[in-house]
Design an enzyme around this catalytic site. Sequence first.
Site, mmCIF file in Angstrom:
data_model
loop_
_atom_site.group_PDB
_atom_site.id
_atom_site.type_symbol
_atom_site.label_atom_id
_atom_site.label_comp_id
_atom_site.label_asym_id
_atom_site.label_seq_id
_atom_site.Cartn_x
_atom_site.Cartn_y
_atom_site.Cartn_z
ATOM 1 C CG HIS A 293 -3.234 3.354 1.798
ATOM 2 N ND1 HIS A 293 -3.733 3.152 0.587
ATOM 3 C CD2 HIS A 293 -3.373 2.214 2.674
ATOM 4 C CE1 HIS A 293 -3.975 1.817 0.521
ATOM 5 N NE2 HIS A 293 -3.669 1.312 1.937
ATOM 6 C CB CYS B 249 -1.157 -0.021 1.212
ATOM 7 S SG CYS B 249 -2.312 -1.466 1.054
ATOM 8 C CG ASN C 230 -6.476 -0.779 0.543
ATOM 9 O OD1 ASN C 230 -5.829 -0.236 -0.153
ATOM 10 N ND2 ASN C 230 -5.931 -1.426 1.649
HETATM 11 O O1 UT7 Z 1 -3.848 -1.457 3.393
HETATM 12 C C1 UT7 Z 1 -2.831 -1.681 3.977
HETATM 13 C C2 UT7 Z 1 -2.928 -1.709 5.530
HETATM 14 N N1 UT7 Z 1 -4.033 -2.407 5.940
HETATM 15 C C3 UT7 Z 1 -4.921 -1.962 6.737
HETATM 16 O O2 UT7 Z 1 -4.506 -0.771 7.294
HETATM 17 C C4 UT7 Z 1 -6.017 -2.618 7.502
HETATM 18 C C5 UT7 Z 1 -6.078 -2.335 8.851
HETATM 19 N N2 UT7 Z 1 -6.863 -2.900 9.540
HETATM 20 C C6 UT7 Z 1 -8.238 -2.817 9.412
HETATM 21 O O3 UT7 Z 1 -8.750 -1.844 8.712
HETATM 22 C C7 UT7 Z 1 -9.422 -3.375 10.457
HETATM 23 O O4 UT7 Z 1 -8.671 -4.256 11.396
HETATM 24 C C8 UT7 Z 1 -10.115 -4.258 9.504
HETATM 25 C C9 UT7 Z 1 -11.270 -3.590 8.928
HETATM 26 C C10 UT7 Z 1 -9.565 -5.198 8.803
HETATM 27 C C11 UT7 Z 1 -11.140 -4.974 10.627
HETATM 28 O O5 UT7 Z 1 -11.701 -4.240 11.726
HETATM 29 P P1 UT7 Z 1 -11.599 -4.408 13.318
HETATM 30 O O6 UT7 Z 1 -12.265 -3.224 13.765
HETATM 31 O O7 UT7 Z 1 -10.200 -4.436 13.716
HETATM 32 O O8 UT7 Z 1 -12.317 -5.659 13.351
HETATM 33 P P2 UT7 Z 1 -11.832 -7.112 14.180
HETATM 34 O O9 UT7 Z 1 -10.774 -7.718 13.201
HETATM 35 O O10 UT7 Z 1 -11.280 -6.772 15.443
HETATM 36 O O11 UT7 Z 1 -13.266 -7.944 14.030
HETATM 37 C C12 UT7 Z 1 -14.168 -7.595 15.044
HETATM 38 C C13 UT7 Z 1 -15.322 -8.517 14.954
HETATM 39 C C14 UT7 Z 1 -14.715 -10.090 14.934
HETATM 40 O O12 UT7 Z 1 -15.891 -10.947 15.412
HETATM 41 P P3 UT7 Z 1 -15.699 -11.300 17.095
HETATM 42 O O13 UT7 Z 1 -14.373 -12.109 17.247
HETATM 43 O O14 UT7 Z 1 -15.749 -9.826 17.997
HETATM 44 O O15 UT7 Z 1 -16.969 -12.041 17.546
HETATM 45 C C15 UT7 Z 1 -14.451 -10.496 13.400
HETATM 46 O O16 UT7 Z 1 -14.994 -12.120 13.303
HETATM 47 O O17 UT7 Z 1 -15.757 -8.677 13.534
HETATM 48 C C16 UT7 Z 1 -16.058 -9.573 12.811
HETATM 49 N N3 UT7 Z 1 -15.707 -9.408 11.398
HETATM 50 C C17 UT7 Z 1 -16.609 -9.440 10.586
HETATM 51 N N4 UT7 Z 1 -18.205 -9.288 10.863
HETATM 52 C C18 UT7 Z 1 -18.951 -8.825 9.770
HETATM 53 C C19 UT7 Z 1 -14.616 -9.591 10.733
HETATM 54 N N5 UT7 Z 1 -14.826 -9.275 9.418
HETATM 55 C C20 UT7 Z 1 -16.291 -8.970 9.355
HETATM 56 C C21 UT7 Z 1 -17.146 -8.824 8.266
HETATM 57 N N6 UT7 Z 1 -18.383 -8.581 8.370
HETATM 58 N N7 UT7 Z 1 -16.627 -8.746 6.943
#
Ligand code: UT7
Length: 328
Positions: free
Chosen positions: A253, A113, A283
């Site tokens: 980004h 990225c 993204n």
């Molecule tokens: O571009 C290069 C660099 N990349 C980035 O900068 C990405 C950085 N990371 C992020 O943007 C975020 O971490 C994400 C958008 C990928 C995820 O968001 P988050 O707030 O960190 O969510 P999480 O991974 O902590 O997941 C929270 C909950 C989980 O469920 P439990 O364990 O709390 O029951 C996940 O299983 O959300 C669940 N979950 C989803 N639910 C519905 C994960 N993906 C999804 C989804 N839809 N697509």
Amino acid sequence: MKISAAIKGVYGHVPDNVVTNHDLAKVVDTNDEWITSRTGIKERRHQTEGASSDMAQMAVDGLLKKLDIDPLEIDLVVVATVTPDYPFPSTANVLCDKSGMKNAWGFDLKAACSGFIYALSTGAQFIESGKHKKVIVVGVDKMTSIIDFEDRTTCIIFGDGAGAVLLEPDENGLGVQDFILRSDGSGREYLVQPGGGSLHPPTHETVDNRMHYVKQEGKQVFKFAVTNMADVSAEIMEKNNLKSDDIDWLVPHQANLRIIDATANRMGLPKEKVMINIQKYGNTTAATLPLCLWDYENQLKKGDNIVLSAFGGGFTWGAVYLKWAYNS
Ligand code: UT7
């Protein structure tokens, strides 16, 4: 007067095929509310036919036509991508052929990225040295070629697209002023396409284990991204004695609206000075920054102070400070 590398034009290309959050909710267990609130994304584009070089070609052909420049005048093409057409030859090589840039040499640069800021800083050196007069920098990724549509944590984030800029020498103090680029390979386990390279060459086993798809530990990446992107953006301001009021635009980004907001807050910038198009493209990895410039080009004015800032897999991150060189 010192020669600097100025962006003299920008052009973008995104595929026509729009995929909404509702569309993805039919494929994986997710919903529009979750995706919108956690990322800011409402829809993205998926390329249904062709390769990264085809999107790059659309961007470059559009750029050359708009600027009325013969492809034979181009000296160098730097393509930032993690989704090249082939392991080799390079996408730049293919692109030069497709767009008729027969006098140019070129290469691909891989910084995920952060690809566009790495490539922009690299291309700028060839202008500043006086070696080249016309350099094209492309950010392109066909992320759908490496995304697992059974993994709801990644497939909702990424989209396909391309953006290209033309760099030319400027002797009036406009163009790229400074850059800070960083890399920390110890972060590689958190955001990686594990299969298909020399560590795990493609085999039936690597494919069965879905190792040719992007794997991301989102929470970890978020933690590093939110800190480092904000820190490096504040650092480039300090290094160049820029106060919040001096900055006209932040081009961040587009990985997550929450990371963008944190960076803008750290720089003391109001929302009106921040380029955002994550809601419509998601993204697009190396393409996010030139696509932002393309979308906002008609609002930019000659002399505007602009900071581009990114964080990505590797980890890689950094910021570029430039002065915009033309009025649209
Ligand atoms: O571009 C290069 C660099 N990349 C980035 O900068 C990405 C950085 N990371 C992020 O943007 C975020 O971490 C994400 C958008 C990928 C995820 O968001 P988050 O707030 O960190 O969510 P999480 O991974 O902590 O997941 C929270 C909950 C989980 O469920 P439990 O364990 O709390 O029951 C996940 O299983 O959300 C669940 N979950 C989803 N639910 C519905 C994960 N993906 C999804 C989804 N839809 N697509």
